[in-house]
Design a protein around this motif. Structure first.
Motif, PDB file in Angstrom:
ATOM      1  N   MET A 163     -17.141 -61.868   0.954  1.00 38.55           N
ATOM      2  CA  MET A 163     -16.764 -61.002  -0.215  1.00 38.55           C
ATOM      3  C   MET A 163     -17.991 -60.136  -0.782  1.00 38.55           C
ATOM      4  SD  MET A 163     -14.023 -59.383  -0.935  1.00 38.55           S
ATOM      5  CE  MET A 163     -13.013 -60.570  -0.126  1.00 38.55           C
ATOM      6  N   GLU A 164     -18.819 -60.697  -0.939  1.00 37.45           N
ATOM      7  CA  GLU A 164     -19.825 -60.026  -1.671  1.00 37.45           C
ATOM      8  C   GLU A 164     -20.764 -59.079  -0.503  1.00 37.45           C
ATOM      9  OE1 GLU A 164     -22.654 -61.979  -4.213  1.00 37.45           O
ATOM     10  OE2 GLU A 164     -21.054 -62.195  -5.702  1.00 37.45           O
ATOM     11  N   ASP A 170     -19.521 -58.724  -8.982  1.00 37.88           N
ATOM     12  CA  ASP A 170     -20.365 -60.168  -8.843  1.00 37.88           C
ATOM     13  C   ASP A 170     -19.064 -60.964  -8.604  1.00 37.88           C
ATOM     14  OD1 ASP A 170     -21.727 -62.430  -9.249  1.00 37.88           O
ATOM     15  OD2 ASP A 170     -22.737 -61.432 -10.956  1.00 37.88           O
ATOM     16  N   ILE A 171     -18.872 -61.527  -7.468  1.00 36.10           N
ATOM     17  CA  ILE A 171     -17.521 -62.454  -7.141  1.00 36.10           C
ATOM     18  C   ILE A 171     -18.337 -64.208  -7.561  1.00 36.10           C
ATOM     19  CG2 ILE A 171     -16.204 -63.314  -5.499  1.00 36.10           C
ATOM     20  CD1 ILE A 171     -15.890 -60.172  -6.369  1.00 36.10           C
ATOM     21  N   ALA A 172     -19.441 -64.218  -7.386  1.00 31.49           N
ATOM     22  CA  ALA A 172     -20.131 -65.452  -7.580  1.00 31.49           C
ATOM     23  C   ALA A 172     -20.106 -66.012  -8.984  1.00 31.49           C
ATOM     24  CB  ALA A 172     -21.491 -65.460  -7.323  1.00 31.49           C
ATOM     25  N   SER A 182     -12.595 -54.831  -7.988  1.00 30.02           N
ATOM     26  CA  SER A 182     -13.908 -54.338  -7.416  1.00 30.02           C
ATOM     27  C   SER A 182     -13.518 -53.299  -6.221  1.00 30.02           C
ATOM     28  CB  SER A 182     -14.648 -55.534  -6.443  1.00 30.02           C
ATOM     29  OG  SER A 182     -15.680 -55.384  -6.224  1.00 30.02           O
ATOM     30  N   LEU A 183     -14.637 -52.950  -5.444  1.00 25.25           N
ATOM     31  CA  LEU A 183     -14.485 -51.731  -4.563  1.00 25.25           C
ATOM     32  C   LEU A 183     -14.959 -52.250  -3.282  1.00 25.25           C
ATOM     33  CD1 LEU A 183     -15.786 -48.942  -6.661  1.00 25.25           C
ATOM     34  CD2 LEU A 183     -13.539 -49.506  -6.493  1.00 25.25           C
ATOM     35  N   ASP A 366     -27.529 -55.368  -3.094  1.00 24.61           N
ATOM     36  CA  ASP A 366     -27.345 -55.899  -1.883  1.00 24.61           C
ATOM     37  C   ASP A 366     -26.048 -55.760  -1.364  1.00 24.61           C
ATOM     38  OD1 ASP A 366     -26.208 -57.183  -3.782  1.00 24.61           O
ATOM     39  OD2 ASP A 366     -26.771 -59.285  -3.147  1.00 24.61           O
ATOM     40  N   PHE A 367     -25.326 -54.549  -1.963  1.00 26.01           N
ATOM     41  CA  PHE A 367     -24.063 -54.262  -1.538  1.00 26.01           C
ATOM     42  C   PHE A 367     -24.186 -53.012  -0.827  1.00 26.01           C
ATOM     43  CE2 PHE A 367     -24.548 -52.805  -5.806  1.00 26.01           C
ATOM     44  CZ  PHE A 367     -24.443 -51.223  -5.693  1.00 26.01           C
ATOM     45  N   PRO A 368     -22.838 -52.789   0.080  1.00 27.38           N
ATOM     46  CA  PRO A 368     -22.860 -51.562   1.092  1.00 27.38           C
ATOM     47  C   PRO A 368     -23.021 -50.424   0.259  1.00 27.38           C
ATOM     48  CG  PRO A 368     -21.224 -53.016   1.747  1.00 27.38           C
ATOM     49  CD  PRO A 368     -21.678 -53.594   0.457  1.00 27.38           C
ATOM     50  N   GLY A 369     -23.901 -49.249   0.438  1.00 28.89           N
ATOM     51  CA  GLY A 369     -24.062 -48.169  -0.103  1.00 28.89           C
ATOM     52  C   GLY A 369     -24.804 -48.246  -1.479  1.00 28.89           C
TER      53      GLY A 369
END
Length: 382
Positions: A163-164, A170-172, A182-183, A366-369
């Protein structure tokens, strides 16, 4: 969500709607409201956090004011087109055949006026007018069928890792049975969809995303599952075929408490629990919604959806409401609608959704974009 509506305080307030919001008009429409936003916003429940209360700043429109708005829209030639056109999931067979929720026949029996929305046949309103449904939700509570939403479960030890790799949150850090908005984002920083992710105590992530993005979201998650599985990760995806009922309004807690053994005071905003609801077992109840009011969304086994809806409607506080009221309620509350206020060409910063970015995720980028979004966040627009 913030970002859909801009409200300025004063005895007469102008709400500037984005040009796209009302069917791509060439210029924003200014709609007059009667109210005073210089006074603090009122919350209907302690379960609704201050951030949400601040974004609502609702006016509790009078019928006269609401009728003026409806008349103004009608004069602009928009009657019957207020609901946005959202691309639906591809249908098997004829494109004229719409998908039906488990409550389809129930809606017809209750006088629901069915319309096409995101590839589904859903009630736009019932025998009560749109205005009456809107105001009833603000003053009491209403029941919405939102079973067209995509519900999924992410299983496995690497479910958070999966998911992350797709979202900005911050799912953790989520505690058991805690959820967050979230997006999904792309490498250009654009928003692919907004979704709610819950870290359940049963050992999986429960995800709810938009019907209009069903195929896109499902493909995105399935592709990532396969990618991680090929790398040896322990992760899997399951599509949940439950119905989804949203009970929204200031009297939700007192209505629902009569039908559950759990103490709803221990179910604050954006938390979730599996419980029996009015004799229907296996229901996941999440304290959230899309109206700016206190509310819950109940994921219920499809075969029991009508039974549960009937049980809730036995309370005179509860009335059925359709897409029309849901849209005006979220608009009044300043909540974004994907495909109108945000899309794949809108970044979280541009959509006033920077608060969805997890602090740890911002630092790690560390997320897309992230390479586009973080400089925007710091004022260094790319």
């Amino acid at each position: 969500m913030p970002g859909a509506v801009s409200l300025q305080p004063g005895p007469i307030v102008l709400c500037a709607l984005k040009p796209r919001l009302l069917l791509g008009l060439p210029a924003p429409i200014l709609i007059p409201f009667v109210g005073d936003l210089t006074k603090p916003a009122r919350t209907t429940s302690p379960s609704v956090p201050d951030r949400v209360v601040a974004s609502v700043r609702r006016l509790h429109w009078s019928p006269v004011t609401m009728q003026r708005v409806v008349s103004m829209v009608a004069r602009l030639g928009l009657r019957g087109q207020l609901l946005p056109s959202v691309p639906g999931r591809p249908l098997s067979g004829s494109q004229d055949v719409l998908r039906r929720t488990p409550l389809y026949d129930f809606h017809l029996a209750r006088g629901g006026k069915m319309v096409a929305f995101a590839g589904w046949s859903l009630p736009v309103q019932y025998q009560d007018s749109h205005i009456d449904s809107h105001l009833h939700t603000r003053r009491h509570c209403s029941l919405f069928d939102v079973s067209h939403m995509l519900q999924t479960k992410i299983h496995g030890c690497d479910r958070v890792k999966l998911m992350e790799s797709l979202v900005v949150g911050d799912i953790a850090e989520l505690k058991p049975n805690q959820g967050t908005l979230s997006l999904f984002t792309n490498e250009a920083g654009g928003i692919l969809d907004d979704l709610i992710v819950t870290n359940t105590s049963e050992g999986h992530l429960y995800v709810v995303s938009n019907a209009g993005c069903w195929d896109k979201d499902l493909t995105l998650m399935q592709d990532k599952v396969r990618e991680l599985q090929n790398m040896g990760s322990d992760v899997g995806l399951e599509v949940v075929d439950n119905a989804l009922l949203a009970l929204q309004g200031p009297t939700v807690a007192q209505v629902l408490q009569d039908g559950v053994a759990d103490d709803l005071r221990k179910l604050p905003f954006m938390t979730s629990a599996v419980m029996e609801v009015f004799g229907v077992s296996g229901c996941r109840v999440t304290r959230c919604g899309y109206t700016g009011e206190d509310g819950v969304e109940i994921s219920v086994p499809a075969a029991e959806a009508v039974r549960l809806a009937k049980a809730l409607l036995e309370n005179p506080e509860v009335k059925l409401a359709g897409l029309a009221a849901r849209d005006s309620l979220r608009l009044e509350a300043g909540l974004c609608l994907y495909g109108n206020d945000i899309d794949e060409h809108t970044t979280p910063v541009e959509g006033s959704l920077s608060w969805t970015l997890g602090k740890r995720r911002r630092a790690a980028m560390d997320f897309p974009g992230a390479a586009v979004i973080i400089p925007q966040l710091k004022g260094k627009v790319l």
